[in-house]
Design an enzyme around this catalytic site. Structure first.
Site, PDB file in Angstrom:
ATOM      1  NE  ARG A 205      -1.974  -2.268   3.240  1.00 19.04           N
ATOM      2  CZ  ARG A 205      -2.351  -2.730   4.433  1.00 19.04           C
ATOM      3  NH1 ARG A 205      -3.506  -2.312   4.955  1.00 19.04           N
ATOM      4  NH2 ARG A 205      -1.609  -3.574   5.105  1.00 19.04           N
TER       5      ARG A 205
ATOM      6  CG  ASN B 279      36.831  43.894   7.133  1.00 20.68           C
ATOM      7  OD1 ASN B 279      35.833  43.984   7.836  1.00 20.68           O
ATOM      8  ND2 ASN B 279      36.833  44.187   5.841  1.00 20.68           N
TER       9      ASN B 279
HETATM   10  C1  UD1 Z   1      -1.785  -6.216  11.098  1.00 21.98           C
HETATM   11  C2  UD1 Z   1      -2.694  -7.124  11.918  1.00 21.98           C
HETATM   12  C3  UD1 Z   1      -3.955  -6.344  12.284  1.00 21.98           C
HETATM   13  C4  UD1 Z   1      -3.580  -5.096  13.039  1.00 21.98           C
HETATM   14  C5  UD1 Z   1      -2.573  -4.245  12.266  1.00 21.98           C
HETATM   15  C6  UD1 Z   1      -2.024  -3.168  13.181  1.00 21.98           C
HETATM   16  C7  UD1 Z   1      -2.335  -9.422  11.220  1.00 21.98           C
HETATM   17  C8  UD1 Z   1      -2.835 -10.555  10.407  1.00 21.98           C
HETATM   18  N1  UD1 Z   1      -3.026  -8.304  11.176  1.00 21.98           N
HETATM   19  O1  UD1 Z   1      -2.447  -5.928   9.870  1.00 21.98           O
HETATM   20  O2  UD1 Z   1      -4.821  -7.157  13.083  1.00 21.98           O
HETATM   21  O3  UD1 Z   1      -4.744  -4.337  13.319  1.00 21.98           O
HETATM   22  O4  UD1 Z   1      -1.459  -5.034  11.831  1.00 21.98           O
HETATM   23  O5  UD1 Z   1      -1.186  -2.280  12.495  1.00 21.98           O
HETATM   24  O6  UD1 Z   1      -1.345  -9.599  11.892  1.00 21.98           O
HETATM   25  N2  UD1 Z   1       5.190  -8.791   7.962  1.00 21.98           N
HETATM   26  C9  UD1 Z   1       6.231  -9.710   7.857  1.00 21.98           C
HETATM   27  N3  UD1 Z   1       6.052 -10.816   7.101  1.00 21.98           N
HETATM   28  C10 UD1 Z   1       4.890 -11.091   6.447  1.00 21.98           C
HETATM   29  C11 UD1 Z   1       3.821 -10.157   6.568  1.00 21.98           C
HETATM   30  C12 UD1 Z   1       4.014  -9.019   7.333  1.00 21.98           C
HETATM   31  O7  UD1 Z   1       7.294  -9.513   8.439  1.00 21.98           O
HETATM   32  O8  UD1 Z   1       4.815 -12.143   5.800  1.00 21.98           O
HETATM   33  C13 UD1 Z   1       5.410  -7.579   8.766  1.00 21.98           C
HETATM   34  C14 UD1 Z   1       5.314  -6.315   7.909  1.00 21.98           C
HETATM   35  O9  UD1 Z   1       6.596  -5.939   7.437  1.00 21.98           O
HETATM   36  C15 UD1 Z   1       4.737  -5.297   8.876  1.00 21.98           C
HETATM   37  C16 UD1 Z   1       3.993  -6.118   9.905  1.00 21.98           C
HETATM   38  O10 UD1 Z   1       4.391  -7.459   9.727  1.00 21.98           O
HETATM   39  O11 UD1 Z   1       5.763  -4.551   9.515  1.00 21.98           O
HETATM   40  C17 UD1 Z   1       2.476  -5.997   9.745  1.00 21.98           C
HETATM   41  O12 UD1 Z   1       2.092  -6.408   8.453  1.00 21.98           O
HETATM   42  P1  UD1 Z   1       0.941  -5.667   7.648  1.00 21.98           P
HETATM   43  O13 UD1 Z   1       0.798  -6.363   6.343  1.00 21.98           O
HETATM   44  O14 UD1 Z   1       1.162  -4.223   7.639  1.00 21.98           O
HETATM   45  O15 UD1 Z   1      -0.336  -6.021   8.552  1.00 21.98           O
HETATM   46  P2  UD1 Z   1      -1.723  -5.265   8.582  1.00 21.98           P
HETATM   47  O16 UD1 Z   1      -2.520  -5.679   7.414  1.00 21.98           O
HETATM   48  O17 UD1 Z   1      -1.518  -3.829   8.799  1.00 21.98           O
HETATM   49 CA    CA Z   2       0.298  -2.536   8.997  1.00 20.42          CA
END
Ligand code: UD1
Ligand code: CA
Length: 462
Positions: free
Chosen positions: A17, A381
């Site tokens: 995103r 200066n």
């Molecule tokens: C996640 C939570 C959601 C919460 C929100 C808060 C889950 C399934 N959902 O959603 O409930 O409200 O965060 O901000 O956990 N990441 C990895 N490996 C992966 C996927 C993600 O390391 O395979 C890391 C990403 O780099 C990121 C973090 O996990 O820093 C969160 O991932 P993101 O995809 O942003 O989760 P959200 O959809 O925001």
């Molecule tokens: Ca997130």
């Protein structure tokens, strides 16, 4: 610091995103990358060797960005979801027992105080897990907290999977948890891929724990800013603004006057002394250190600058990797760079540029000058328009100007060259040879006056 606490930071995702070629956690807010902020917060509850950052997307770049913080790294080669990311840490030495705090790398505003609260709440209730939640006016995009009959967390449902009724729930999952390590590893292995996305959701572990009779307790925080998850550039800008507000507020409470604080940008590591006045639209960046009773005028940008007590930077200056001594002044519109030093009570004025130049005590260069690779003594200066020709097309050459010398306006000092102590350089001179101590150097063509020349020309035309 409790030695049975480990922190796992999930930072392997790309962050679709963000619409960026760069991994999301490398984007910057408040003067540091998102992941660096999270590691800094984690450092308040665990030593670096007890912190594991899970990296995947651009792993090498992420490691490089934060390796100075001394944490451990774990690779998640395929990004199959937050549950999968955490599972890559199962079996790592030191993580098998005690407590595991899980943080997301895209949650940079979390404060050490809130992490301490999490640890305290978890220790007090002694349940399997604690999760930080908050109520949001617009919870879109976050996982929703579904409470059970006892008011504990029954399940966390992601936006995509939520029913219209569940979408009405305003309590959201922050992504900040504290788990009992043994129970976490036992149940995390049982998480199944989500039917819709195919990802392993860490949030599903809550329901699995509950089914086995283990409770997850919510810890509600009032300030939703703390747990803002950065998914888009709009949220990145929000986080940046909140960081800036926090830092400027901290300075004001410590005795710094900040005019129009909402326009001022100050990086987290910057230090400013008491009774200093910071004007509107100023940026203080990097490792800038400013003493007491200083002034930084409107729109000036200081990066890794150092100002001794009582120094003044007038409006519209750019100062990088350079310093001002006690009571020294720069600007308006001065540019200092690459280790320039304006010493005690010295003054560089409008449109003066100093590069790698030491500018001695009480010396003055008030207008329109370029002084590069120069060593300038005390009480010198420098006239308007003076230029050090420090570059011959191949190398940079030094200029040295002795104490008390007077360099007339529009002088051209062709380096390497020395202007002796107490000497005079006549205005508009081109100086290519050393000027001896106390001498006068005149290096310009003689003036020729042709009587009535102009008058004759006028008359010829008529
Ligand atoms: C996640 C939570 C959601 C919460 C929100 C808060 C889950 C399934 N959902 O959603 O409930 O409200 O965060 O901000 O956990 N990441 C990895 N490996 C992966 C996927 C993600 O390391 O395979 C890391 C990403 O780099 C990121 C973090 O996990 O820093 C969160 O991932 P993101 O995809 O942003 O989760 P959200 O959809 O925001
Ligand atoms: Ca997130």
């Amino acid at each position: 610091m409790n030695s049975d606490v480990s922190v796992v930071i999930l930072a392997a995702g790309l962050g679709t995103r963000m619409k960026s070629a760069m991994a999301k956690v490398l984007h910057r807010a408040g003067g540091a990358s998102l992941v660096e902020h999270v590691i800094q917060a984690a450092s308040s509850i665990a030593r670096p060797e007890q912190i594991v950052a899970v990296v995947g997307h651009q792993a090498a770049r992420v490691r490089k960005e934060v390796e100075h913080l001394g944490t451990r790294f774990q690779e998640q080669t395929e990004q199959l979801g937050t549950g999968h990311a955490l599972k890559t840490c199962a079996g790592l030495p030191g993580l098998g027992s005690g407590r595991i705090v899980v943080l997301y790398g895209d949650c940079p505003l979390l404060s050490p105080a809130t992490l301490q609260r999490l640890m305290k709440a978890h220790a007090e209730h002694g349940c399997a897990a604690t999760v930080i939640t908050t109520h949001l006016a617009n919870p879109t995009g976050y996982g929703r907290i579904l409470r059970d009959e006892q008011g504990r967390v029954g399940a966390i449902v992601e936006e995509k999977a939520a029913t219209p009724g569940q979408k009405q729930v305003s309590e959201i999952n922050s992504g900040i948890y504290c788990f009992e390590a043994e129970l976490l590893w036992q149940h995390l292995g049982r998480v199944q891929p989500n039917a819709a996305s195919g990802e392993f959701y860490l949030t599903d572990v809550v329901e699995l724990l509950r089914e086995s009779g283990h409770a997850t307790v919510p810890l509600v925080v009032e300030d939703p800013n703390e747990i803002l998850g950065i998914n888009t550039r709009v949220e990145l800008a929000d986080a940046d603004r909140i960081f800036r507000e926090r830092k400027v507020r901290e300075l004001m409470l410590a005795g710094v006057t900040v005019e129009r604080p909402e326009t001022v940008t100050v990086d987290a590591g910057v230090k400013v002394g008491q009774d200093t006045i910071i004007g509107p639209f100023v940026q203080l960046l990097g490792r800038t250190v400013i003493g007491a009773d200083c002034a930084v005028g409107a729109c000036s940008i200081l990066e890794n600058a150092s100002l001794a007590d009582g120094a003044k930077v007038h409006p519209f200056c750019v100062i990088q990797d350079s310093q001002l001594g006690p009571g020294a002044e720069a600007g308006p519109y001065a540019r200092l760079r690459m280790g320039a030093a304006v010493e005690e009570e010295a003054h560089v004025g409008n449109f003066v540029e100093l590069k790698k130049t030491r500018f001695g005590k009480r010396s003055k260069a008030m207008h329109l000058a370029y002084l590069g690779d120069a060593t300038i003594g005390e009480g010198v200066n420098i006239g308007a328009g003076t230029i050090t020709c420090n570059f011959d097309g191949r190398t940079k050459n030094p200029t040295s100007i002795g104490d008390g010398a007077f360099v007339g306006s529009n002088s051209t000092l062709v380096a390497p060259v020395e202007v002796g102590e107490g000497s005079y350089v006549a205005a508009a001179s081109i100086v290519t040879r050393p000027v001896p101590k106390d001498a006068l150097a005149i290096g310009r063509a003689h003036q020729v006056n042709k009587p009535d020349w102009a008058k004759n020309r006028r008359e010829k035309r008529e």
